[in-house]
Structure formats: C-alpha cells, structure tokens
Design an enzyme around this catalytic site. Structure first.
Site, PDB file in Angstrom:
ATOM      1  N   GLU A 129      27.458  21.461   3.004  1.00  0.00           N
ATOM      2  CA  GLU A 129      26.941  21.494   4.371  1.00  0.00           C
ATOM      3  C   GLU A 129      25.612  21.646   4.738  1.00  0.00           C
ATOM      4  O   GLU A 129      24.773  21.509   3.850  1.00  0.00           O
ATOM      5  CB  GLU A 129      27.819  22.477   5.288  1.00  0.00           C
ATOM      6  CG  GLU A 129      29.296  22.288   5.045  1.00  0.00           C
ATOM      7  CD  GLU A 129      30.241  23.404   5.907  1.00  0.00           C
ATOM      8  OE1 GLU A 129      29.444  24.361   6.805  1.00  0.00           O
ATOM      9  OE2 GLU A 129      31.266  23.523   5.903  1.00  0.00           O
ATOM     10  N   HIS A 251      26.216  23.548  17.736  1.00  0.00           N
ATOM     11  CA  HIS A 251      26.686  22.594  16.615  1.00  0.00           C
ATOM     12  C   HIS A 251      26.334  21.175  16.819  1.00  0.00           C
ATOM     13  O   HIS A 251      26.680  20.616  18.066  1.00  0.00           O
ATOM     14  CB  HIS A 251      28.091  22.835  16.537  1.00  0.00           C
ATOM     15  CG  HIS A 251      28.716  22.297  15.013  1.00  0.00           C
ATOM     16  ND1 HIS A 251      28.813  20.915  14.692  1.00  0.00           N
ATOM     17  CD2 HIS A 251      29.046  23.015  13.766  1.00  0.00           C
ATOM     18  CE1 HIS A 251      29.110  20.750  13.416  1.00  0.00           C
ATOM     19  NE2 HIS A 251      29.205  21.931  12.873  1.00  0.00           N
ATOM     20  N   ARG A 300      21.192  23.218  11.176  1.00  0.00           N
ATOM     21  CA  ARG A 300      21.673  22.503  12.645  1.00  0.00           C
ATOM     22  C   ARG A 300      20.553  22.647  13.535  1.00  0.00           C
ATOM     23  O   ARG A 300      20.895  21.908  14.508  1.00  0.00           O
ATOM     24  CB  ARG A 300      22.942  23.681  12.694  1.00  0.00           C
ATOM     25  CG  ARG A 300      24.006  23.641  11.902  1.00  0.00           C
ATOM     26  CD  ARG A 300      25.097  24.522  12.270  1.00  0.00           C
ATOM     27  NE  ARG A 300      26.364  24.137  11.472  1.00  0.00           N
ATOM     28  CZ  ARG A 300      27.381  25.114  11.295  1.00  0.00           C
ATOM     29  NH1 ARG A 300      27.446  26.458  12.090  1.00  0.00           N
ATOM     30  NH2 ARG A 300      28.548  24.692  10.745  1.00  0.00           N
ATOM     31  N   HIS A 364      27.977  26.941  19.951  1.00  0.00           N
ATOM     32  CA  HIS A 364      28.952  27.052  18.847  1.00  0.00           C
ATOM     33  C   HIS A 364      28.758  28.517  18.372  1.00  0.00           C
ATOM     34  O   HIS A 364      29.819  29.298  18.104  1.00  0.00           O
ATOM     35  CB  HIS A 364      28.258  26.144  17.799  1.00  0.00           C
ATOM     36  CG  HIS A 364      29.126  26.219  16.255  1.00  0.00           C
ATOM     37  ND1 HIS A 364      30.512  26.173  16.632  1.00  0.00           N
ATOM     38  CD2 HIS A 364      28.676  26.688  15.089  1.00  0.00           C
ATOM     39  CE1 HIS A 364      31.043  26.402  15.134  1.00  0.00           C
ATOM     40  NE2 HIS A 364      29.856  26.802  14.324  1.00  0.00           N
ATOM     41  N   ARG A 399      21.469  30.036  12.257  1.00  0.00           N
ATOM     42  CA  ARG A 399      22.267  30.602  11.312  1.00  0.00           C
ATOM     43  C   ARG A 399      22.619  29.316   9.998  1.00  0.00           C
ATOM     44  O   ARG A 399      23.062  28.160  10.547  1.00  0.00           O
ATOM     45  CB  ARG A 399      23.742  30.788  11.739  1.00  0.00           C
ATOM     46  CG  ARG A 399      25.168  31.091  10.469  1.00  0.00           C
ATOM     47  CD  ARG A 399      26.478  31.512  11.202  1.00  0.00           C
ATOM     48  NE  ARG A 399      27.037  30.531  12.007  1.00  0.00           N
ATOM     49  CZ  ARG A 399      27.790  29.632  11.515  1.00  0.00           C
ATOM     50  NH1 ARG A 399      28.223  29.494  10.369  1.00  0.00           N
ATOM     51  NH2 ARG A 399      28.563  28.958  12.512  1.00  0.00           N
TER      52      ARG A 399
END
Length: 543
Positions: A129, A251, A300, A364, A399
């Site tokens: 990811e 997100h 992100r 998110h 994060r």
C-alpha cells in the site's frame, strides 16, 4: 471559540450503578483486544458500546495489517516508512514500539483463530500500500480484513467469563474523585429510536477509551455512522489533553456517488493501487506522474492533495472527481483479491473489470486524538486511550497505510499488561459543577458540510474563519438523547479541529493551507487542546 462548548452532557441523574475493575468504551480492534486480554489476566471488565459490537470502523477496514515479517523486510524498514509518512511529527520511540511489537500482536490474533490469507505454500500473503517500501500488509478475505479481526475478537470476548457487554449505551461523562482521578463513568442506555431509557454509574478506577474516530464530522467519509468523536469529546470534558486534531487524513480513493452523497462512502482500498491500478483524470491523463517518486503509491496526504489540485483544474470539464483505472489487473485477480470493492462498485452500477471507478478523497482517519503513551495512559489518572481515539505519536502528521489496526492490537496488548497487575480502587465520586448541555442535532448536516468545504484537503484562512463562525451559532439546549449527544461530540471535535488548524500556519502531512503551502521547521511541534470546566476551549503549542 468565544462561545463556550458543552462541558457536561445533559442527562438524567443515574438511577443504578455497577462496579468493575476496568470499563472499556468501544468495541473495535482496540477495545475488544484489550477486553479479551484483561479478562485473561483476571480483571472484571465491562465493555460499553453505543450500538452493537460490530458497528465500529474495524468491521469496515479493508486493506490489512502492516507487519514486517516477510523475507527481506525488517522493523527498521517499517519504522523508516512510518517516519517518512508522518512528515516530521512522529514520536520515533512510539513508532519503534509499534513496529517491533506488531508482529507478536498479530501472531497472538492468529492464535485466537483469525484466518488471514495464505498462498499455496501456506505462508501469509503480503500486499503493498501507499508509503510502504515493500509488500508487508497481511490481509483476510482479500479486502475484508477488519471483518475477520472483528469476528475473532468478538467471539473471544463473548465467551470470556469476566467480561460483561452493555450494548446501546452511550458513554456520557467521567466521574472524578477529590484528587481529580477517575472514579467512574456515567452511561445512558438508549432504545432503538435513540431515546434515553435510563442512566447508570459504572464505578471503576480505570476507564479505557477505544471509541475510534470522528469521520462523521465531515459530509463525506469512509467511517460508519457511529464514528462521531465521542471519545475525544468525553476526554476533553474530563480535563484530558488532546493533540494534533488538525491532522485529519483523507483517503484518496473513495467511491464517488455524486455531489449530493452524504455520510459513509465505499472505500476503494489502497491495495488496489498496490496491485497496479492508477489514478487518471477525465481526459485519461495520469494524476500522479511527476508528483512523487512512488507515483500512485505515494503517502496518502500526497495523493489526496494532488487529486484535490487536479480536480480544481476541472480537466475534461470534470471538477468534483477523478477515476481509478483497475482494468489492467485482470478480472480473476480483481475478483479474488477485492471482492468487497467489486461488490460495492457493482451495486452502484460500476464494474471495475470494464469501467473506470469514479473516486474522490473523503475523511478517513483522525491522526490526532487523546494524548496517550503506548500503554494508553493519558493526562488524567485512571483514564486510558487506545486505537484511533488516542494520539500516541505513531502517526505524526499523516498515518502510514495499514498502521491503524496494528496500533490497535499493540495498544491493547500494552494496556492489558499495564492494568493486569494493579488497578486503582475508585474513590468517592465528586459532584460535577460543569456547564451541562446538548447540541441540537438539526445542525449536524450544516456542520458537516461546512467542515468538508472549509476544513477538507485544502484549507484557507477565510474558510476556517467561516467554519468557526458557524460553530459559534450552534444552540446547546437540546433534549438529551443519542442524537443530541452525538451532535455535541461532533460540535466539540469540529471546534477543536478548526482552532488547531487555524493556529498551525504551515502545510504539513494532511494539514494543507493554501496561504502557507510549505512545512516550516518551527512548526515541528504539537498543538495541545484542553477544555476548562466552563466549556472554554484552550490551545497550547507544545514540544
């Protein structure tokens, strides 16, 4: 804010009481994870859930759990990736705890019966990811990891002799003793319509907040309906410190269902891009080319900001969404690896095997929260916080993908060790003199729309000031029920986010200001928010 916030939730006086060693508020990975371990240590635990146990964010988690156990991987590499994603605000010691203790926490979950995806050789499969330098994401059911974790933990807790579960119960306020330490928690039992049927007092010397995030403060979010920031609101009213609330992660790839879509939207897991999907605009041009070396797998905050800027240009006449092209992955691999995403898209009339997936960023994850160490200790004796509601320094300003579930597991493990040997007996509860109230839930939609407009991916001083003015107009004399209590939580969190974002005059991680588009060295610091007993919200710039 010049108008005081609600400092105590309006509610009837308690009509019953119960005693427990530990009260856990919340029923996701952190809450149930802690409850199961505390029960095994011989503690009497009460788990409080304002809905049913499965209603929280853990059930909806798709991507997986980041854990550096693959061949060629190491905790040091996981640490480096986390620090880079956190944009200079991570606590390196906390991150080291996470990456070094994460593998054991995952192993303990597997020992409790969790079934993660494995290859033909029987070994765990690893996905990749955004922000990760290698594939290290273990997953279950393709893209249903949270559901499997929730199932495992719920079954364990339901069969534990020393755990009592109270569902449909709203955590109202902390009771303090004469020294200011926790003496208990008041909870409001509600019926299916959200009406308060009774209020009880749970006598305990240890309250654990594991209430998850606050995504419902925004009009469009990946969070379920229950994610209304109740834990942060309760902690502020209890006198605890909260920090880094301005860092709200959006997100990048959330299914876009039209300009009027509100509430929880379908997450299109980052792992889809890990398998080769790319972001394009309405003209077919790549969004991430030339933006970051990792392109579509950049952290992100980088991807969400690039998307917001591209949408502002309205390429091809489309200015409110972009597209994720997953057609190159292949039908068989898409269906095997991402059944949840495929089913959700098809329910909306989109087939990712043949169609571009319309996507836009949505709220998110709360990178900030109740200030706590990795064992859950907060600034209030007897009050603990674990999981998304806590701010341990692990996530910094943004994060790293799939670090949330592992943080919940590690936090639960360390908390249980902290409370296994000794729990302070509660003192006598002192009467509260704080100003009571409840926010009119009719304002909830206006509040969430304003937050999405003015405190979204891109922020301006004028927008933040407009949001602050709206928040000052919200009436706080509503009748006490679940709807008004949730609206109060959202109002409190929104006010704290706006205040902190207005103070932080830089762009860092997932806080991006159009007037100051760069990070500034003097802002490698944290903004700490507290609430006085009269409801005054205060901010300090800490280390």
């Amino acid at each position: 804010m010049t108008t005081p916030l609600v400092a105590r939730l309006a509610a009837p006086e308690p009509s019953w009481s119960r005693t427990a060693d530990v009260v856990v508020v919340g029923s996701g990975v952190a809450g149930l994870g802690a409850a199961r371990l505390l029960a095994r240590a011989g503690r009497r635990v009460v788990v409080v859930s304002k809905s049913v146990l499965t209603a929280g964010s853990t059930t909806w988690a798709q991507g997986g759990v980041a854990t550096a156990v693959g061949i060629g991987d190491s905790p040091d590499q996981h640490l480096r990736d986390t620090l880079v994603a956190g944009a200079g605000l991570c606590d390196e010691d906390a991150v080291r705890v996470l990456v070094e203790e994460g593998p054991a926490a995952v192993s303990a979950l597997l020992a409790d019966g969790a079934q993660f995806d494995r290859g033909a050789d029987g070994q765990l499969e690893f996905g990749r990811e955004g922000g990760h330098s290698r594939a290290r994401i273990v997953h279950a059911g393709g893209d249903a990891t949270g559901r499997e974790i929730q199932r495992t933990l719920e079954e364990t807790v339901r069969h534990a002799d020393r755990v009592e579960v109270i569902e449909h119960a709203f955590a109202l306020d902390i009771q303090h003793d004469a020294s200011g330490a926790v003496a208990g928690l008041t909870i409001g039992l509600v019926d299916q319509a959200g009406r308060c049927t009774s209020v009880g007092a749970l006598r305990t010397g240890a309250v654990v907040l594991a209430t998850g995030g606050s995504g419902q403060v925004y009009a469009s979010t990946t969070n379920p309906d229950v994610s209304t920031g109740d834990g942060v609101g309760l902690a502020l009213r209890a006198g605890a410190c909260v920090t880094d609330l301005e860092f709200v992660q959006f997100h990048p790839t959330v299914l876009w269902l039209g300009p009027g879509a509100r509430g929880r939207q379908l997450l299109v897991t980052e792992a889809v891009r890990g398998e080769g999907a790319t972001l394009v605009d309405a003209t077919g041009a790549s969004v991430m080319d030339g933006v970051h070396p990792l392109r579509d797998l950049a952290p992100r905050d980088v991807v969400a900001l690039a998307m917001a800027r591209r949408m502002a240009e309205a390429p091809g006449g489309v200015g409110d969404h972009l597209f994720l092209d997953a057609r190159g992955i292949g039908a068989d691999d898409l269906l095997r690896r991402f059944p949840t995403v495929i089913a959700g898209c098809r329910a909306a009339g989109i087939d990712p095997v043949h169609d571009l997936i319309p996507v836009a960023p949505a709220a998110h994850f709360a990178c900030g929260g109740v200030r706590a160490d990795m064992s859950g200790r907060t600034s209030v004796p007897g009050l603990y916080a674990v999981g998304e509601v806590a701010c341990t320094g692990v996530h910094g300003a943004n994060r790293l993908a799939s670090n949330s579930l592992v943080e919940g597991l590690v936090g639960a493990t360390r908390l249980a060790a902290e409370l296994a040997d000794q729990v302070r007996a509660p003192g006598a509860a002192e009467p509260s003199v704080a100003r009571a109230g409840a926010v009119d839930p009719a304002w909830r939609l206006d509040l969430s729309v304003a937050m999405s407009r003015d405190l979204g991916v891109r922020r301006t001083p004028d927008g933040m000031a407009e949001a602050a003015r709206l928040l000052e107009k919200v009436p706080t004399d509503a009748a006490p029920d679940r709807a008004s209590w949730e609206a109060t939580s959202l109002h409190t969190v929104a006010a704290a986010v706006v205040a902190a974002a207005s103070i932080r005059t830089e762009s860092r991680g997932c806080h991006s200001r159009e007037d100051v588009p760069v990070a500034r060295d003097e802002w490698r610091r944290h903004i700490v928010s507290t609430m006085a007993s009269d409801g005054e919200l205060r901010q300090e710039i800490g280390a």
